[in-house]
Write a protein that holds these residues in place. Structure first.
Motif, PDB file in Angstrom:
ATOM      1  N   GLN A 131      -3.024 -21.736  20.714  1.00  0.00           N
ATOM      2  CA  GLN A 131      -2.940 -20.451  20.013  1.00  0.00           C
ATOM      3  C   GLN A 131      -2.421 -20.654  18.592  1.00  0.00           C
ATOM      4  OE1 GLN A 131      -0.320 -17.524  21.846  1.00  0.00           O
ATOM      5  NE2 GLN A 131      -1.891 -15.961  21.598  1.00  0.00           N
ATOM      6  N   VAL A 132      -1.412 -21.516  18.462  1.00  0.00           N
ATOM      7  CA  VAL A 132      -0.872 -21.845  17.143  1.00  0.00           C
ATOM      8  C   VAL A 132      -1.960 -22.475  16.280  1.00  0.00           C
ATOM      9  CG1 VAL A 132       0.735 -23.342  15.892  1.00  0.00           C
ATOM     10  CG2 VAL A 132       1.512 -22.093  17.924  1.00  0.00           C
ATOM     11  N   ALA A 133      -2.733 -23.375  16.880  1.00  0.00           N
ATOM     12  CA  ALA A 133      -3.806 -24.040  16.147  1.00  0.00           C
ATOM     13  C   ALA A 133      -4.826 -23.018  15.641  1.00  0.00           C
ATOM     14  CB  ALA A 133      -4.493 -25.068  17.039  1.00  0.00           C
ATOM     15  N   LYS A 134      -5.154 -22.066  16.488  1.00  0.00           N
ATOM     16  CA  LYS A 134      -6.123 -21.026  16.095  1.00  0.00           C
ATOM     17  C   LYS A 134      -5.600 -20.230  14.905  1.00  0.00           C
ATOM     18  CE  LYS A 134      -8.546 -16.955  17.851  1.00  0.00           C
ATOM     19  NZ  LYS A 134      -8.757 -16.058  19.018  1.00  0.00           N
ATOM     20  N   GLN A 135      -4.306 -19.858  14.947  1.00  0.00           N
ATOM     21  CA  GLN A 135      -3.711 -19.085  13.849  1.00  0.00           C
ATOM     22  C   GLN A 135      -3.702 -19.884  12.548  1.00  0.00           C
ATOM     23  OE1 GLN A 135       0.115 -18.135  15.518  1.00  0.00           O
ATOM     24  NE2 GLN A 135      -0.651 -16.363  16.654  1.00  0.00           N
ATOM     25  N   VAL A 136      -3.426 -21.184  12.666  1.00  0.00           N
ATOM     26  CA  VAL A 136      -3.407 -22.036  11.480  1.00  0.00           C
ATOM     27  C   VAL A 136      -4.796 -22.138  10.867  1.00  0.00           C
ATOM     28  CG1 VAL A 136      -3.070 -24.394  10.642  1.00  0.00           C
ATOM     29  CG2 VAL A 136      -1.397 -23.376  12.188  1.00  0.00           C
ATOM     30  N   ILE A 137      -5.817 -22.282  11.702  1.00  0.00           N
ATOM     31  CA  ILE A 137      -7.193 -22.366  11.204  1.00  0.00           C
ATOM     32  C   ILE A 137      -7.571 -21.091  10.472  1.00  0.00           C
ATOM     33  CG2 ILE A 137      -9.626 -22.406  11.893  1.00  0.00           C
ATOM     34  CD1 ILE A 137      -8.890 -24.394  14.067  1.00  0.00           C
ATOM     35  N   ILE A 138      -7.242 -19.933  11.064  1.00  0.00           N
ATOM     36  CA  ILE A 138      -7.561 -18.639  10.441  1.00  0.00           C
ATOM     37  C   ILE A 138      -6.880 -18.512   9.092  1.00  0.00           C
ATOM     38  CG2 ILE A 138      -7.251 -16.146  10.636  1.00  0.00           C
ATOM     39  CD1 ILE A 138      -7.610 -16.476  13.674  1.00  0.00           C
ATOM     40  N   GLN A 139      -5.587 -18.866   9.035  1.00  0.00           N
ATOM     41  CA  GLN A 139      -4.837 -18.736   7.792  1.00  0.00           C
ATOM     42  C   GLN A 139      -5.351 -19.710   6.735  1.00  0.00           C
ATOM     43  OE1 GLN A 139      -2.528 -16.362   6.966  1.00  0.00           O
ATOM     44  NE2 GLN A 139      -2.877 -17.236   4.940  1.00  0.00           N
ATOM     45  N   LYS A 140      -5.656 -20.922   7.162  1.00  0.00           N
ATOM     46  CA  LYS A 140      -6.158 -21.923   6.211  1.00  0.00           C
ATOM     47  C   LYS A 140      -7.492 -21.489   5.614  1.00  0.00           C
ATOM     48  CE  LYS A 140      -3.606 -25.648   5.609  1.00  0.00           C
ATOM     49  NZ  LYS A 140      -3.322 -26.201   4.264  1.00  0.00           N
ATOM     50  N   ILE A 141      -8.370 -20.941   6.459  1.00  0.00           N
ATOM     51  CA  ILE A 141      -9.669 -20.484   5.975  1.00  0.00           C
ATOM     52  C   ILE A 141      -9.484 -19.329   5.001  1.00  0.00           C
ATOM     53  CG2 ILE A 141     -11.810 -19.315   6.663  1.00  0.00           C
ATOM     54  CD1 ILE A 141     -11.845 -21.054   9.154  1.00  0.00           C
ATOM     55  N   ARG A 142      -8.528 -18.443   5.299  1.00  0.00           N
ATOM     56  CA  ARG A 142      -8.226 -17.347   4.371  1.00  0.00           C
ATOM     57  C   ARG A 142      -7.759 -17.888   3.029  1.00  0.00           C
ATOM     58  NH1 ARG A 142      -4.825 -13.044   8.144  1.00  0.00           N
ATOM     59  NH2 ARG A 142      -6.603 -12.242   9.341  1.00  0.00           N
TER      60      ARG A 142
END
Length: 397
Positions: A131-142
């Motif tokens: 879940q943490v990994a998913k949040q990091v990917i979303i934020q990085k893409i943003r």
């Protein structure tokens, strides 16, 4: 080992959808994997990096430690070392390594250098770590989207752009610009102009707002520069540098005065903007919803410039007074035309010339006329409220 074929497809697909480089997506994935590894197997203070090799499919994790000595770190709570008034950080074995120990690994190591330590490989992560990994990917893409948007639009400030009205929210108008969404605040719209979803219109890119969570492309149709840029698009003499727009004053939706001059002998600046049979000025007027446009010739001579600025009224005389003010006398039958309805004509002339103007009748020079005096302290009302609108929830876009 990771299925590289499938992962590469995903990376390319996401990059294409977001308008980003595949390397950006890969970096986001590596950051996410490092965060997941740290969450599942590491410590909170550790600095962990991940490296994914798309050629071999191998995934490696590394811990980063900074080389320190007793002069750059507090070895215990009793140390009170200070540098330039700031506390020296306390030694943390999870992210620091003393130079004495680091020298055994790399003889020529220096203080401040970072050493990399390979960690045991892991490919299975728990639910929370994923879940943490998913949040990091979303934020990085943003973050990458924000960076790409700024790179694409920052140099376009002050230019004209075409867009389609998308939606309305609390008076704000959102405009589809293709891969990006622009926003036009109420103060930047033309008073009395009606907007409908699906309408294609032109806008001035007023600013790129970086302070919000997501950069906003601020648009305007009311700013004086919108009229200026429209003429630049329509008049070849401006693009060629033969005609220059010197000043512009605007009351959006109603009337604009624009002063032009020519730097090439034989070129009529006013005629250039008007165009053959008025075609050029008509294009701009139609774009502005039939807003009236007065095109006048700029002059270095204040008397002549002020007289021209009061067009279409005919001026009898201009008397230059102290403190950048002028008294203008006009024929009695030109008085109402010179002042304009509600004082608009003289008000715009004052803004255009940046002079305080006092318009009076030539037959009654001592009599002050209602609406005939305008101080140059008045400012343009175009788009002064950008700072008031910094609470955009750009993620709605």
């Amino acid at each position: 080992m990771i299925n590289i074929k499938d992962l590469s497809k995903v990376i390319k697909q996401v990059a294409a959808e977001k308008g980003l480089e595949p390397e950006n997506i890969l970096e986001a994935i590596e950051s996410a994997l490092a965060s997941a590894y740290k969450r599942e197997f590491g410590k909170k203070s550790e600095i962990i990096k991940a490296k994914l090799d798309l050629k071999t499919g191998t995934l490696d994790f590394y811990q980063i430690k900074t080389v320190v000595d007793k002069n750059t770190i507090r070895l215990n709570d009793n140390d009170d070392l200070k540098e330039e008034g700031k506390d020296i950080p306390k030694f943390n074995p999870d992210k620091h390594i003393l130079i004495e120990e680091a020298s055994k690994i790399k003889p020529d190591v220096k203080v401040g250098e970072e050493l990399i330590f390979k960690l045991p490989p892991k490919e299975e992560f728990g639910r929370i770590a994923a879940q943490v990994a998913k949040q990091v990917i979303i934020q990085k893409i943003r973050d990458f989207e924000k960076e790409a948007l700024l790179k694409e639009w920052k140099d376009k400030e002050g230019q004209i752009v075409s867009g389609v009205i998308q939606r309305f929210d609390r008076g704000n108008i959102y405009v589809d610009l293709g891969k990006s969404i622009g926003i036009m605040f109420p103060n930047d719209s033309i008073p009395g102009e009606h907007y409908k979803s699906g309408d294609r219109m032109r806008f001035l890119i007023l600013a790129i707002q970086e302070e919000t969570n997501y950069p906003g492309i601020i648009l305007s149709r009311s700013h004086p520069d919108f009229v200026k840029k429209l003429f630049e698009l329509e008049v070849p003499e401006i693009a060629e540098g033969a005609v220059i727009i010197k000043d512009i004053a605007r009351e959006p939706g109603s009337r604009t005065k624009i002063a032009v001059t020519s730097v090439v002998e034989g070129v009529d600046p006013v005629g250039a903007l008007v165009g053959p049979r008025g075609t050029r000025v008509m294009v701009v007027t139609n774009e502005l919803g039939n807003e009236r446009i007065d095109i006048i010739e700029w002059s270095e001579d204040p008397e002549k410039y002020i007289a021209n600025a009061l067009s279409p009224a005919k001026v009898h005389s201009v008397e230059i007074l102290p403190r950048r003010s002028a008294k203008i006398l006009v024929p009695e039958d030109q008085l109402s035309l010179a002042i304009g309805r509600g004082g608009q004509n003289v008000r715009l002339a004052a803004k255009l010339t940046n002079w305080k103007l006092d318009v009076r009748s030539v037959t009654r020079p001592d009599e002050v006329q209602e609406g005939g005096i305008v101080d140059i302290g008045e400012e343009y009302e175009g788009s002064e409220n950008i700072e008031e609108n910094k609470d955009i929830d750009s993620r709605e876009e």
